[in-house]
Design a protein around this motif. Structure first.
Motif, PDB file in Angstrom:
ATOM      1  N   UNK A   1       0.834  -1.209   0.000  1.00 32.84           N
ATOM      2  CA  UNK A   1       0.000   0.000   0.000  1.00 32.84           C
ATOM      3  C   UNK A   1       0.861   1.250   0.000  1.00 32.84           C
ATOM      4  N   UNK A   2       1.988   1.218   0.721  1.00 37.28           N
ATOM      5  CA  UNK A   2       2.950   2.331   0.690  1.00 37.28           C
ATOM      6  C   UNK A   2       3.416   2.575  -0.743  1.00 37.28           C
ATOM      7  N   UNK A   3       3.759   1.508  -1.437  1.00 34.98           N
ATOM      8  CA  UNK A   3       4.253   1.618  -2.807  1.00 34.98           C
ATOM      9  C   UNK A   3       3.164   2.164  -3.743  1.00 34.98           C
ATOM     10  N   UNK A   4       1.924   1.696  -3.556  1.00 37.20           N
ATOM     11  CA  UNK A   4       0.815   2.171  -4.400  1.00 37.20           C
ATOM     12  C   UNK A   4       0.584   3.662  -4.179  1.00 37.20           C
TER      13      UNK A   4
ATOM     14  N   UNK B   1      -8.332  12.669  -5.344  1.00 32.62           N
ATOM     15  CA  UNK B   1      -9.290  11.953  -4.511  1.00 32.62           C
ATOM     16  C   UNK B   1      -8.812  10.527  -4.232  1.00 32.62           C
ATOM     17  N   UNK B   2      -8.320   9.847  -5.282  1.00 32.79           N
ATOM     18  CA  UNK B   2      -7.809   8.481  -5.111  1.00 32.79           C
ATOM     19  C   UNK B   2      -6.627   8.481  -4.139  1.00 32.79           C
TER      20      UNK B   2
ATOM     21  N   UNK C   1      -5.638   7.802   3.501  1.00 32.97           N
ATOM     22  CA  UNK C   1      -6.519   7.582   4.649  1.00 32.97           C
ATOM     23  C   UNK C   1      -6.539   6.122   5.079  1.00 32.97           C
ATOM     24  N   UNK C   2      -6.647   5.220   4.104  1.00 35.40           N
ATOM     25  CA  UNK C   2      -6.639   3.777   4.406  1.00 35.40           C
ATOM     26  C   UNK C   2      -5.311   3.377   5.029  1.00 35.40           C
ATOM     27  N   UNK C   3      -4.214   3.878   4.456  1.00 38.28           N
ATOM     28  CA  UNK C   3      -2.878   3.533   4.967  1.00 38.28           C
ATOM     29  C   UNK C   3      -2.702   3.996   6.408  1.00 38.28           C
ATOM     30  N   UNK C   4      -3.111   5.231   6.704  1.00 40.68           N
ATOM     31  CA  UNK C   4      -2.976   5.757   8.067  1.00 40.68           C
ATOM     32  C   UNK C   4      -3.819   4.921   9.034  1.00 40.68           C
ATOM     33  N   UNK C   5      -5.038   4.575   8.605  1.00 38.91           N
ATOM     34  CA  UNK C   5      -5.892   3.748   9.444  1.00 38.91           C
ATOM     35  C   UNK C   5      -5.281   2.392   9.742  1.00 38.91           C
TER      36      UNK C   5
END
Length: 472
Positions: free
Chosen positions: A89-92, A343-344, A350-354
């Protein structure tokens, strides 16, 4: 009949001659406002790049990509194979950020942030300018016979490049195996780590090949990002652009003549000095428009501004601008596509931080041993489990033990009842769980097992407990 623009320059690249052989580029030493900004940013990023493997946060290396052991550190956060989804997810997020940045600012990443450009332009080329001189001196040196001067300068340059490539290889190795491990290898001596020495030699040879010979070909041929920008850019992206409306006007570009009124003559402001070509590190003519080879390094902007100032014409003939701004005089606008990418990117961040907040420092897995049924032990039912305890912290757990949270029963560890887990280590073993059959409500009961280090609860996990279908 409208004149068809000459697009023949797109049929070949500046680093190849008419016979298809490699043609080395000898760019002029850049100077100007943007170049000074680039130097500040480049040396700041170089300092970060070199220091990253040696910076520790809570005992974790700031950046590490240990592929062999599948251990990664990003900004001091350790990632294990179990955390691989976070690393992906970091890479994305990084890829989407670069895409958004490209859509808005073009290939500015290549000219200002990319390590390849920073090392080549701010380290190796500056050494080359110091040893061999500027563009004219380098061209003359290339053409002259192998006399004492040429041998001395080339030997000094190549040896210096080799030393720097070796140092870069060591930093690169620190990212891969960890700075502590690298320092230990250096202390032990190369004879005790021959495989590492071979790897280091290969890395040194690769970096030397890239920066001493392949050079800008990486940006033009090898880098996939250069191809990607072709699909991301449009007329609304900010690029290093030539103002062809002002530069060409009605009669096109022409040499400068002090005796004429340039504004009234109908000639464009471009005086066809070709300095923008001579200073370009990839050898392109920016006046031909946006090209794949352009890395947005701004060298042509600085050079053109210097020339314009010298002949008394306004600066900005080459500048950061969108094609719509130049051709249609439209100001930059944040388009729907840019908003969509933003937006993406916002959602992914947001997902990564969560997920980072939900991530635990300890991971416990307790699973029933496959193929094993429950056993009767008097009034109790016993199940056998295997466990794995992963310690992601830099603190050793010295007194690990288990407790049942949901039902009364006992947990017996095969071997010692309490055990240790090393920092950033893993422990595994086998346990028996015994529960009175009268406490079981069905043949499959969900258990919650707590993991303690001494008196401190460090993790909890759930598993299934099998029992008989009828209870007497």
């Amino acid at each position: 009949m409208a004149k068809v623009p000459d697009e023949s320059f797109r049929d070949s690249i500046a680093t190849l001659d008419d016979d298809g052989k490699r043609k080395f580029i000898f760019p002029k030493k850049p100077a100007g406002k943007f170049y000074e900004y680039r130097k500040i940013i480049s040396y700041f990023l170089l300092a970060i790049l070199i220091a990253n493997p040696f910076i520790k946060i809570n005992g974790n290396q700031f950046m590490m990509f240990n592929v062999l052991e599948r251990r990664f550190n990003l900004f001091g956060f350790p990632f294990w194979p179990q955390d691989f989804y976070l690393f992906v997810l970091f890479m994305i997020v990084g890829v989407v950020f670069v895409i958004l940045f490209t859509v808005i600012f073009g290939r500015i990443f290549c000219g200002w942030i990319c390590p390849q450009t920073i090392f080549l332009e701010m380290v190796f080329r500056r050494i080359e300018f110091w040893i061999e001189g500027d563009r004219g001196a380098q061209i003359r040196l290339e053409k002259q016979e192998w006399n004492s001067e040429k041998i001395r300068k080339r030997t000094l340059k190549w040896f210096t490049f080799l030393i720097i490539s070796f140092l870069i290889a060591n930093v690169f190795l620190a990212y891969l195996v960890g700075s502590d491990e690298l320092l230990n290898m250096i202390e032990d001596g190369p004879s005790n780590h021959l495989s590492t020495l071979i790897s280091l030699s290969i890395f040194t040879a690769v970096f030397y090949f890239i920066f001493a010979w392949f050079r800008e070909q990486v940006c033009i041929i090898a880098c996939p990002y250069g191809r990607l920008q072709g699909v991301l850019l449009d007329n609304k992206s900010i690029n290093v652009a030539y103002d062809f409306v002002r530069g060409e006007k009605e009669l096109g570009r022409a040499k400068f003549n002090k005796q004429e009124d340039r504004a009234a003559s109908g000639k464009g402001d471009c005086i066809d000095c070709k300095q923008c070509i001579h200073v370009c590190p990839t050898g392109i003519d920016i006046r031909n428009g946006t090209q794949l080879e352009c890395v947005n390094c701004t060298a042509c902007i600085d050079e053109c501004d210097t020339i314009m100032e010298g002949v008394g014409l306004p600066k900005g003939l080459i500048r950061y601008a969108t094609e719509d701004e130049i051709e249609k005089n439209k100001p930059f606008k944040f388009t729907t596509r840019m908003k969509g990418y933003s937006a993406v990117l916002g959602i992914l961040i947001g997902i990564l931080i969560g997920l980072l907040f939900l991530r635990t420092d300890v991971e416990a897995t307790i699973l029933r041993l496959p193929g094993q049924l429950y056993q009767h032990k008097g009034e109790n039912i016993s199940n056998i489990y295997t466990f794995k305890i992963l310690n992601k912290t830099n603190n050793e757990f010295k007194d690990i033990h288990f407790k049942l949270a949901t039902l009364k029963g006992t947990i017996k560890l095969v071997g010692k009842q309490n055990f240790k887990v090393a920092k950033q280590g893993m422990a595994e073993g086998t346990i028996f769980v015994e529960i009175n059959k009268l406490l079981l409500e069905s043949d499959r009961t969900k258990l919650k097992i707590l993991v303690y280090d001494g008196t401190k609860l460090i993790e909890s996990t759930t598993t299934n407990f099998l029992g008989p279908r009828t209870f007497e």
